[in-house]
Design an enzyme around this catalytic site. Structure first.
Site, PDB file in Angstrom:
ATOM      1  N   LYS A  22       0.847  -1.210   0.000  1.00 19.68           N
ATOM      2  CA  LYS A  22       0.000   0.000   0.000  1.00 19.68           C
ATOM      3  C   LYS A  22       0.877   1.252   0.000  1.00 19.68           C
ATOM      4  O   LYS A  22       0.683   2.158  -0.817  1.00 19.68           O
ATOM      5  CB  LYS A  22      -0.878   0.007   1.244  1.00 19.68           C
ATOM      6  N   ASN A  23       1.864   1.284   0.894  1.00 23.40           N
ATOM      7  CA  ASN A  23       2.641   2.515   1.068  1.00 23.40           C
ATOM      8  C   ASN A  23       3.649   2.756  -0.046  1.00 23.40           C
ATOM      9  O   ASN A  23       4.165   3.851  -0.177  1.00 23.40           O
ATOM     10  CB  ASN A  23       3.319   2.527   2.442  1.00 23.40           C
ATOM     11  N   CYS A 118      -4.561  12.997  12.400  1.00 20.24           N
ATOM     12  CA  CYS A 118      -5.276  11.714  12.284  1.00 20.24           C
ATOM     13  C   CYS A 118      -5.203  11.060  13.665  1.00 20.24           C
ATOM     14  O   CYS A 118      -4.607  11.577  14.606  1.00 20.24           O
ATOM     15  CB  CYS A 118      -4.657  10.839  11.208  1.00 20.24           C
ATOM     16  N   ARG A 123       0.832  14.707  12.972  1.00 17.70           N
ATOM     17  CA  ARG A 123       1.375  14.393  11.640  1.00 17.70           C
ATOM     18  C   ARG A 123       1.448  15.627  10.749  1.00 17.70           C
ATOM     19  O   ARG A 123       0.807  15.726   9.709  1.00 17.70           O
ATOM     20  CB  ARG A 123       0.569  13.264  11.008  1.00 17.70           C
ATOM     21  N   VAL A 125       3.100  18.439   8.087  1.00 13.36           N
ATOM     22  CA  VAL A 125       3.791  18.232   6.802  1.00 13.36           C
ATOM     23  C   VAL A 125       4.859  19.302   6.596  1.00 13.36           C
ATOM     24  O   VAL A 125       5.290  19.556   5.465  1.00 13.36           O
ATOM     25  CB  VAL A 125       2.798  18.227   5.617  1.00 13.36           C
ATOM     26  N   ASP A 126       5.338  19.888   7.705  1.00 17.12           N
ATOM     27  CA  ASP A 126       6.318  20.974   7.610  1.00 17.12           C
ATOM     28  C   ASP A 126       7.593  20.559   6.888  1.00 17.12           C
ATOM     29  O   ASP A 126       8.192  21.353   6.150  1.00 17.12           O
ATOM     30  CB  ASP A 126       6.642  21.514   9.006  1.00 17.12           C
ATOM     31  N   LEU A 127       8.008  19.301   7.040  1.00 16.95           N
ATOM     32  CA  LEU A 127       9.250  18.855   6.397  1.00 16.95           C
ATOM     33  C   LEU A 127       9.082  18.745   4.880  1.00 16.95           C
ATOM     34  O   LEU A 127      10.007  19.020   4.107  1.00 16.95           O
ATOM     35  CB  LEU A 127       9.704  17.517   6.989  1.00 16.95           C
ATOM     36  N   ASP A 309       4.604   0.414  12.076  1.00 16.48           N
ATOM     37  CA  ASP A 309       3.356  -0.149  11.533  1.00 16.48           C
ATOM     38  C   ASP A 309       3.142  -1.599  11.943  1.00 16.48           C
ATOM     39  O   ASP A 309       2.096  -2.173  11.639  1.00 16.48           O
ATOM     40  CB  ASP A 309       3.337  -0.048  10.011  1.00 16.48           C
ATOM     41  N   ILE A 331       7.911   6.836  16.978  1.00 16.23           N
ATOM     42  CA  ILE A 331       7.601   7.566  15.740  1.00 16.23           C
ATOM     43  C   ILE A 331       6.359   8.445  15.891  1.00 16.23           C
ATOM     44  O   ILE A 331       6.353   9.613  15.484  1.00 16.23           O
ATOM     45  CB  ILE A 331       7.386   6.574  14.559  1.00 16.23           C
ATOM     46  N   ARG A 401      -8.627  -0.232   4.463  1.00 13.70           N
ATOM     47  CA  ARG A 401      -7.654   0.713   3.906  1.00 13.70           C
ATOM     48  C   ARG A 401      -6.349   0.012   3.560  1.00 13.70           C
ATOM     49  O   ARG A 401      -5.640   0.418   2.652  1.00 13.70           O
ATOM     50  CB  ARG A 401      -7.375   1.831   4.915  1.00 13.70           C
TER      51      ARG A 401
HETATM   52  C1  EPZ Z   1       4.467   6.832   6.304  1.00 12.33           C
HETATM   53  O1  EPZ Z   1       3.738   7.903   6.864  1.00 12.33           O
HETATM   54  C2  EPZ Z   1       3.486   5.669   6.214  1.00 12.33           C
HETATM   55  N1  EPZ Z   1       2.371   6.048   5.353  1.00 12.33           N
HETATM   56  C3  EPZ Z   1       2.980   5.314   7.612  1.00 12.33           C
HETATM   57  O2  EPZ Z   1       2.140   4.163   7.488  1.00 12.33           O
HETATM   58  C4  EPZ Z   1       4.180   4.949   8.479  1.00 12.33           C
HETATM   59  O3  EPZ Z   1       3.724   4.685   9.801  1.00 12.33           O
HETATM   60  C5  EPZ Z   1       5.177   6.119   8.507  1.00 12.33           C
HETATM   61  O4  EPZ Z   1       5.569   6.451   7.148  1.00 12.33           O
HETATM   62  C6  EPZ Z   1       6.431   5.798   9.298  1.00 12.33           C
HETATM   63  O5  EPZ Z   1       7.056   4.672   8.746  1.00 12.33           O
HETATM   64  C7  EPZ Z   1       2.528   6.016   4.013  1.00 12.33           C
HETATM   65  O6  EPZ Z   1       3.586   5.710   3.499  1.00 12.33           O
HETATM   66  C8  EPZ Z   1       1.327   6.383   3.197  1.00 12.33           C
HETATM   67  P1  EPZ Z   1       6.678  10.093   8.392  1.00 12.33           P
HETATM   68  P2  EPZ Z   1       4.389   9.397   6.870  1.00 12.33           P
HETATM   69  O7  EPZ Z   1       6.683  11.347   7.605  1.00 12.33           O
HETATM   70  O8  EPZ Z   1       5.207   9.593   5.660  1.00 12.33           O
HETATM   71  C9  EPZ Z   1       6.760  13.445  11.729  1.00 12.33           C
HETATM   72  C10 EPZ Z   1       0.192   2.898   7.743  1.00 12.33           C
HETATM   73  O9  EPZ Z   1      -0.315   2.370   8.752  1.00 12.33           O
HETATM   74  N2  EPZ Z   1       6.698  14.405  10.617  1.00 12.33           N
HETATM   75  O10 EPZ Z   1       7.821   9.144   8.236  1.00 12.33           O
HETATM   76  O11 EPZ Z   1       3.303  10.367   7.150  1.00 12.33           O
HETATM   77  C11 EPZ Z   1       5.480  12.620  11.871  1.00 12.33           C
HETATM   78  O12 EPZ Z   1       4.517  13.334  12.629  1.00 12.33           O
HETATM   79  C12 EPZ Z   1       0.749   4.298   7.836  1.00 12.33           C
HETATM   80  O13 EPZ Z   1       0.299   2.354   6.623  1.00 12.33           O
HETATM   81  C13 EPZ Z   1       6.841  15.764  10.871  1.00 12.33           C
HETATM   82  O14 EPZ Z   1       7.009  16.177  12.010  1.00 12.33           O
HETATM   83  O15 EPZ Z   1       5.330   9.297   8.147  1.00 12.33           O
HETATM   84  C14 EPZ Z   1       5.982  11.388  12.565  1.00 12.33           C
HETATM   85  O16 EPZ Z   1       6.051  11.650  13.970  1.00 12.33           O
HETATM   86  C15 EPZ Z   1       0.533   4.924   9.209  1.00 12.33           C
HETATM   87  N3  EPZ Z   1       6.788  16.645   9.844  1.00 12.33           N
HETATM   88  C16 EPZ Z   1       7.399  11.203  12.006  1.00 12.33           C
HETATM   89  O17 EPZ Z   1       7.758  12.474  11.451  1.00 12.33           O
HETATM   90  C17 EPZ Z   1       6.611  16.228   8.546  1.00 12.33           C
HETATM   91  O18 EPZ Z   1       6.592  17.079   7.625  1.00 12.33           O
HETATM   92  C18 EPZ Z   1       7.503  10.166  10.895  1.00 12.33           C
HETATM   93  O19 EPZ Z   1       6.501  10.461   9.941  1.00 12.33           O
HETATM   94  C19 EPZ Z   1       6.459  14.836   8.293  1.00 12.33           C
HETATM   95  C20 EPZ Z   1       6.511  13.945   9.339  1.00 12.33           C
END
Ligand code: EPZ
Length: 427
Positions: A22-23, A118, A123, A125-127, A309, A331, A401
């Site tokens: 999925k991811n 969520c 979560r 998206v600043d990065l 996950d 995480i 999902r």
């Molecule tokens: C991806 O989410 C996956 N989703 C998530 O899977 C997975 O848990 C996560 O990576 C970690 O491996 C998809 O790929 C669609 P991150 P993502 O950016 O990209 C913080 C599932 O169950 N962060 O690696 O959103 C964030 O809040 C889902 O399939 C910021 O602060 O995760 C988190 O604490 C759930 N600012 C950490 O970083 C940002 O701009 C890691 O998030 C982005 C993230």
């Protein structure tokens, strides 16, 4: 809303086919926005999230044909009719933010709703936004939308160091960088197999990328990308989830298509707990050795560490392990919502901050429980597979999902599980 009924039914034996990730699919699909040529994805999973991404791309004017019962996706974004990703779609699926980088890179402008939080955390998206700004994008946040514009000459290559590892931000930046002028270096980049899969697909499309799978990815921008046909990598989270079915119930199950390199840290923890994992050309075979499993400690980390996950699913296993296990979630800030539901089944779990301490009990007892998020929903099903009596899991839309045909796959190895369709309400 449908429910799923599970009854403890002894050891499980047989084979479970593992679908495409999925991811990976959710970042491969937006890659169509980088080119006016056709992109074909094979081994695609049949999931509601994929249908949501299909609807989002359709709302932009891209064409997505679902072929061979959804296992092949033929995408084309030759003529986009819109560059706005609306809140009503984005709020349903956070991965929608992944259309921002590609649209900005190819067409120089995009308006994308902020996804909002969520269940498992804020979560932000600043990065994602900071990476695109580093490439020269002008971003204006207005009424919950990001209004993005690239410089007149297009995005510029940049050196981007992520303060924390982010899968999505790495994916957005990687896609945008393929069409930026000059060289982009992503430092502290995510190393997940889904990133590697995306890089392989982009390279097939003509992108120039080095270092995927390591913390430093270097991209030489090109003028345009072509089409490609790409197989979606095996879903390591579905794989790990089904590996836990024989671990919890006993028996021997082969996960077809499974690869140990996708779940190395997770498999090491299963071995530590007393579960046997072997690999051959057909996939991974998991069997539970005699006697009770041992409690093990787990810390979730970015790949190649133990995946967040799979934390909820591992907790289901630890509920009946011998001893006390400490599960540390590093995480996300709120990813223990399955704990109180497991406690309804008799589990003994103390949650303090980012730690959940699980004291193993002999056996769980079936109970009505509620799914709160995608991975929590399947941990409740796993717990029900070995529990005494009947477990009814509600809000199973979360499950749809990320897990295709979960009832059929588990029944195929002897589980007593069925989906109860919600009776239509008559006014
Ligand atoms: C991806 O989410 C996956 N989703 C998530 O899977 C997975 O848990 C996560 O990576 C970690 O491996 C998809 O790929 C669609 P991150 P993502 O950016 O990209 C913080 C599932 O169950 N962060 O690696 O959103 C964030 O809040 C889902 O399939 C910021 O602060 O995760 C988190 O604490 C759930 N600012 C950490 O970083 C940002 O701009 C890691 O998030 C982005 C993230």
């Amino acid at each position: 809303m449908d429910t799923i009924l599970v009854r403890g039914n002894g050891p499980l034996n047989g084979e479970i086919p593992i679908a495409g990730a999925k991811n990976a699919c959710l970042t491969l699909m937006p890659a169509t926005l980088l080119t006016d040529q056709p992109l074909t994805l094979t081994n695609a999973p049949r999931l509601s999230d994929i249908r949501t991404m299909t609807a989002l791309l359709g709302s932009l004017g891209a064409e997505v044909a679902s072929l061979q019962d959804g296992q092949v996706l033929a995408l084309s974004s030759h003529d986009l009719t819109s560059h706005t990703a609306d809140y009503d779609i984005v709020r349903k699926m956070r991965a929608s933010i992944l259309v921002l980088g590609p649209m900005l890179a190819r067409d120089g402008h995009a308006i994308v709703s902020l996804p909002g939080g969520c269940a498992i955390g804020a979560r932000p998206v600043d990065l994602h936004l900071r990476a695109l700004q580093a490439m020269g994008a002008d971003l204006d946040l207005r009424e919950g939308y990001v209004h993005a514009k690239a410089p007149a000459g297009g995005l510029r290559g940049a050196v981007i160091e992520f303060p924390i590892v982010s899968v999505g931000a790495t994916e957005n930046a990687l896609m945008a960088a393929t069409l930026a002028r000059g060289t982009t270096v992503l430092k502290n980049a995510a190393r997940e197999p889904e990133i590697v899969d995306l890089a392989h697909c982009l390279r097939r499309m003509g992108a120039r990328i080095d270092g995927e799978g390591t913390s430093t990815i270097t991209i030489e921008g090109v003028d345009r990308l072509g089409g490609a046909t790409h197989p979606v990598v095996t879903d390591r989270i579905e794989l790990g989830t089904y590996m836990l079915a024989p671990a919890i119930c006993g028996g021997t199950v082969t996960c077809l298509g499974g690869r140990i390199d996708l779940v190395h840290a997770f498999s090491e923890k299963l071995d530590e707990a007393g579960i046997s994992v072997t690999e051959d050309a057909r996939g991974l075979t998991v069997s539970r050795k005699n006697g009770r499993i041992r409690a093990v400690d787990v810390v979730t980390e970015p790949f190649p560490g133990f995946p967040t996950d799979l934390q909820a699913q591992m907790m289901a296993l630890m509920c009946t392990a011998e001893g006390v296990s400490d599960l540390e979630e590093t995480i996300f800030e709120n990813r223990f919502m399955h704990a109180p539901e497991l406690a309804r089944m008799g589990a003994r779990i103390d949650v303090h901050g980012g730690h959940a301490r699980v004291s193993g009990v002999d056996r769980l007892k079936g109970a009505p429980v509620m799914a709160t998020d995608l991975r929590a929903s399947v941990s409740l099903i796993l717990a029900g597979l070995a529990a005494e009596g009947e477990t009814v899991v509600s809000r199973v839309y979360h499950l749809d999902r990320g897990y295709e045909k979960v009832v059929r796959k588990l029944r195929g190895v002897g589980a007593d599980i069925e989906r109860i369709k919600e009776a239509p309400t008559h006014d």
